[in-house]
Design a protein around this motif. Structure first.
Motif, PDB file in Angstrom:
ATOM      1  N   SER A  12      40.574  32.887  34.203  1.00  0.00           N
ATOM      2  CA  SER A  12      40.328  34.149  34.895  1.00  0.00           C
ATOM      3  C   SER A  12      39.453  33.964  36.135  1.00  0.00           C
ATOM      4  O   SER A  12      39.531  34.739  37.084  1.00  0.00           O
ATOM      5  CB  SER A  12      39.674  35.160  33.946  1.00  0.00           C
ATOM      6  OG  SER A  12      38.506  34.624  33.362  1.00  0.00           O
ATOM      7  N   TRP A  13      38.639  32.916  36.128  1.00  0.00           N
ATOM      8  CA  TRP A  13      37.789  32.592  37.270  1.00  0.00           C
ATOM      9  C   TRP A  13      38.069  31.173  37.736  1.00  0.00           C
ATOM     10  O   TRP A  13      38.421  30.312  36.940  1.00  0.00           O
ATOM     11  CB  TRP A  13      36.311  32.740  36.921  1.00  0.00           C
ATOM     12  CG  TRP A  13      35.898  34.169  36.770  1.00  0.00           C
ATOM     13  CD1 TRP A  13      35.917  34.917  35.629  1.00  0.00           C
ATOM     14  CD2 TRP A  13      35.427  35.034  37.806  1.00  0.00           C
ATOM     15  NE1 TRP A  13      35.493  36.188  35.894  1.00  0.00           N
ATOM     16  CE2 TRP A  13      35.175  36.296  37.212  1.00  0.00           C
ATOM     17  CE3 TRP A  13      35.197  34.872  39.183  1.00  0.00           C
ATOM     18  CZ2 TRP A  13      34.706  37.388  37.946  1.00  0.00           C
ATOM     19  CZ3 TRP A  13      34.725  35.968  39.903  1.00  0.00           C
ATOM     20  CH2 TRP A  13      34.485  37.196  39.295  1.00  0.00           C
ATOM     21  N   ASN A  25      32.492  30.973  43.054  1.00  0.00           N
ATOM     22  CA  ASN A  25      33.277  31.459  41.926  1.00  0.00           C
ATOM     23  C   ASN A  25      34.176  32.589  42.405  1.00  0.00           C
ATOM     24  O   ASN A  25      33.683  33.604  42.914  1.00  0.00           O
ATOM     25  CB  ASN A  25      32.365  31.947  40.794  1.00  0.00           C
ATOM     26  CG  ASN A  25      31.675  30.810  40.082  1.00  0.00           C
ATOM     27  OD1 ASN A  25      32.286  29.769  39.824  1.00  0.00           O
ATOM     28  ND2 ASN A  25      30.399  30.979  39.764  1.00  0.00           N
ATOM     29  N   CYS A  26      35.477  32.386  42.233  1.00  0.00           N
ATOM     30  CA  CYS A  26      36.450  33.333  42.779  1.00  0.00           C
ATOM     31  C   CYS A  26      37.384  33.854  41.694  1.00  0.00           C
ATOM     32  O   CYS A  26      37.601  33.196  40.672  1.00  0.00           O
ATOM     33  CB  CYS A  26      37.314  32.662  43.856  1.00  0.00           C
ATOM     34  SG  CYS A  26      36.376  31.935  45.222  1.00  0.00           S
ATOM     35  N   ARG A  27      37.932  35.018  41.933  1.00  0.00           N
ATOM     36  CA  ARG A  27      39.024  35.521  41.110  1.00  0.00           C
ATOM     37  C   ARG A  27      40.277  35.572  41.977  1.00  0.00           C
ATOM     38  O   ARG A  27      40.229  35.228  43.161  1.00  0.00           O
ATOM     39  CB  ARG A  27      38.681  36.907  40.539  1.00  0.00           C
ATOM     40  CG  ARG A  27      38.351  37.963  41.587  1.00  0.00           C
ATOM     41  CD  ARG A  27      37.937  39.279  40.940  1.00  0.00           C
ATOM     42  NE  ARG A  27      37.585  40.275  41.943  1.00  0.00           N
ATOM     43  CZ  ARG A  27      38.462  41.078  42.542  1.00  0.00           C
ATOM     44  NH1 ARG A  27      39.763  40.971  42.235  1.00  0.00           N
ATOM     45  NH2 ARG A  27      38.078  41.957  43.440  1.00  0.00           N
ATOM     46  N   SER A  57      32.557  40.534  45.345  1.00  0.00           N
ATOM     47  CA  SER A  57      33.200  39.350  44.771  1.00  0.00           C
ATOM     48  C   SER A  57      33.890  38.521  45.840  1.00  0.00           C
ATOM     49  O   SER A  57      33.938  38.907  47.007  1.00  0.00           O
ATOM     50  CB  SER A  57      34.217  39.764  43.702  1.00  0.00           C
ATOM     51  OG  SER A  57      35.235  40.549  44.296  1.00  0.00           O
TER      52      SER A  57
END
Length: 308
Positions: A12-13, A25-27, A57
């Motif tokens: 998910s990340w 840290n990305c989505r 984010s």
């Protein structure tokens, strides 16, 4: 917009490292899951991506074209696939003759998948410190099979440090994928060649002679002597996808080479007369286990393309 390399994926990340060494840290945007490739992970470790940053984010918005990738069916019942890693220079399959057993079926399926995506593979036979005389005989037999067809093989003990200098030389300045069953010693090997990472390792289940999953997601680590290594979750089975039956022999180098002498250009090497491949198997020039792996992959149906 920034560009970077995906060095860790938890599903998910995604951890992305930029060219200047920053870690983010990305989505991902949901549309990545709607592009027609039914994968459990639309972005994989090794991918180069572009991401945008806002107050709340960081979101991956695009993925660069891949040089290659290695992929497997995610489970026996699943219609989805899993990209293990992308943009790798070479893969190392860690094999154990015992503690736990790695079958030739599993080895051959991994090698065929790598051949399909033009990824060079080397075989690392680990845990030689534990092998009894019959285990060493089996090791010599397997090395004979795979070295004959061009796969470089190494004998090591990650636990005792035996021959690790040779592995380091092979890894140096490349992006390397490490794969294999749970319990074959991937994390132990990485800890040995790159001190300080302290990856979690697990014990073998004596009851089932299988390893326990200690790595739950793929992650890329920089090597202080040059290059990167990708640690992957242990694989119990390796299901092949996107391989046409007519092309399967292309991914077995010795079968493909011998097939040039078959009477028919479209010989399946199963029932045709004057088949050079079958003759080579009978003469001991092609390993019977390799031929059986080929037959298994050609003759299986789509719902059963998952083998240990």
């Amino acid at each position: 917009m920034k560009e970077g390399l995906v060095i860790k994926s938890t599903g998910s990340w995604y951890t992305v490292k930029t060219n200047d060494g920053e870690i983010h840290n990305c989505r991902i945007k949901g549309r990545f899951r709607m592009e027609g490739i039914r994968t459990t992970n639309p972005i994989a470790v090794g991918d180069r991506v572009n991401f945008e940053e806002d107050k709340e984010s960081k979101v991956i918005v695009s993925i660069h074209d891949r040089k290659n990738y290695i992929i497997r069916k995610s489970s026996n019942l699943s219609k989805h696939s899993q990209i293990i890693a992308s943009n790798v220079d070479q893969a190392f399959l860690i094999v154990t003759v015992n503690y736990p057993l790695t079958t030739t079926t599993f080895i051959d399926r991994f090698l065929a998948a790598a051949e399909a995506y033009r990824i060079p593979v080397r075989l690392i036979f680990n845990k030689i410190d534990r092998y009894r005389p019959n285990d060493m005989d089996r090791l010599d037999e397997l090395k004979g099979i795979y070295e004959k067809i061009g796969y470089k093989c190494y004998e090591i003990s990650a636990k005792n440090g035996t021959h690790l200098d040779i592995i380091k030389d092979a890894l140096k300045d490349n992006i390397n994928l490490l794969s294999g069953h749970s319990g074959v010693g991937k994390s132990t090997l990485i800890n040995a060649i790159q001190p300080g990472l302290d990856l979690k390792t697990g014990e073998i289940s004596e009851a089932h002679s299988q390893g326990k999953h200690t790595t739950t997601f793929s992650e890329m680590f920089e090597l202080d002597f040059g290059g990167y290594i990708i640690d992957t979750p242990g694989i119990r089975g390796f299901g092949t996808i996107d391989m046409e039956k007519e092309e399967m022999s292309h991914f077995f180098p010795e079968i493909f080479e011998t097939s040039q002498e078959c009477q028919f250009n479209n010989c399946s090497h199963i029932h045709e007369p004057k088949c050079a491949v079958k003759a080579a198997v009978e003469a001991g020039e092609i390993s019977i286990t390799r031929y059986e792996s080929y037959l298994g992959m050609v003759m299986e149906d789509e719902d059963s393309k998952y083998r240990i």
